[in-house]
Design an enzyme around this catalytic site. Sequence first.
Site, short mmCIF file in Angstrom:
data_model
loop_
_atom_site.label_atom_id
_atom_site.label_comp_id
_atom_site.label_asym_id
_atom_site.label_seq_id
_atom_site.Cartn_x
_atom_site.Cartn_y
_atom_site.Cartn_z
N VAL A 134 12.36 29.66 -8.15
CA VAL A 134 13.30 29.79 -7.04
C VAL A 134 12.72 30.74 -5.99
O VAL A 134 12.40 31.89 -6.29
CB VAL A 134 14.67 30.32 -7.51
N ASP A 203 15.70 19.47 -3.77
CA ASP A 203 14.94 20.66 -4.16
C ASP A 203 15.82 21.90 -4.09
O ASP A 203 15.84 22.72 -5.01
CB ASP A 203 13.73 20.81 -3.24
N LYS A 207 17.34 24.64 -7.18
CA LYS A 207 17.27 26.10 -7.11
C LYS A 207 18.66 26.73 -7.13
O LYS A 207 18.89 27.76 -7.76
CB LYS A 207 16.51 26.52 -5.85
#
Length: 429
Positions: A134, A203, A207
Amino acid sequence: MTKPLRIALAGLGTVGGGVIRLIDANNALIARRAGRPIEIVAISARDRAKDRGVDLSRFAWVDDTTTLAHHENADVVVELIGGSDGPALALARSTLAAGKGFVTANKAMIAHHGLELARAAEKAGAALKFEAAVAGGIPVIKGLREGAAANEIARVYGILNGTCNFILSKMEAEGRDFAEVLAEAQALGFAESDPTFDIDGIDAAHKLSILSSIAFGTQPAFGDVVASGIRHIIAADIAEAAALGYRIRLLGFAEDGPHGLFQRVHPHLVPVSHPLAHVTGATNAVVAEGNFVGRLLFQGAGAGDGPTASAVVADLIDIARGEFGPAFAMPADALASHAPADSGDRRARAYVRFTVTDKVGVLAEIAAAMRDAGVSIESLIQRGAMPDGSVLVAIVTHEGPERSVAQALEKLRGSQSLVGQPIWMHILS
């Protein structure tokens, strides 16, 4: 100094090469901080012959990546292959089952299988670390898991995808449209040839689910993250936002409340007075709000070989020191399972942009749909005709339940007055 911490490295792409270079460059400093040297002893990748710009001859080469878990000289396996399943997951499972530490930058795998892997790590008494998964080099996981551990976190949100932020801030600075800037981002290496995971918010959703779990003590729930991206934002939206005192950013936003866990990735209008409005380029930034510490802002490079390698090696230093605890800040069995919150109950202001035909009665039709759904309009802006003869209409609503805006847009579905689908963006309060 005690014996070295010995590493098996799976994946020799951009980040894998960065890890080797970082350990080479800072080996003495790393050893002093870790209390012992950290050494790579074995490596594996798909193409043995590829020139990666670093000397690989000093490391044992392993053809079958999944066997690194049982390499007799390795204490820890670093996985930089990627992918939520396949070889990466097989390697994670076998490494933890063997009682060895596991470090990864793989957000997709942690978002989908993090709970299983956390339980396996606890059962084996092994480390599971994923700081690099992350926000690249930003120590946001460590900050939440350790620095803010005494706080109840009210919400966590931020810019979690550098590709989208590069595109939006470039559109903002130069007045260009999405497709043109995306092509430039691909040419510069900021976007993949297939940018779907980035520009559609997937994406960032991976995270966000990881951050949510650590912030709120809940089981990772990627499937509950509602995600949309930036592919439908046009230069006119950027200009309208600026005229209203906002900048458009793709934000991941999570909040835990009495009605469930709310997790969403969506474009937002961010007030220019907010720090996130000034985060430009491929930078990431995360805001966490604690009940005693107040607002925390983590900002920095969210990707790249150097920043991501920095996070990987920082995890290795923790393991070398013997400093690791539960992967998600508390034992896996203590992580709560919260139902997803209904976004319709959330109260907020909204920006809605319509592309409409240039004819009498269009504004009245839109206003009537808003009125019938109980949406109060704060401002309405109509711009001149586009080259194709269509007209842009932008509406900013007063604060109200999101359900009402959704109902208004549903009333307008199929209207002959609309050209394409309306664009709905939330306004960060």
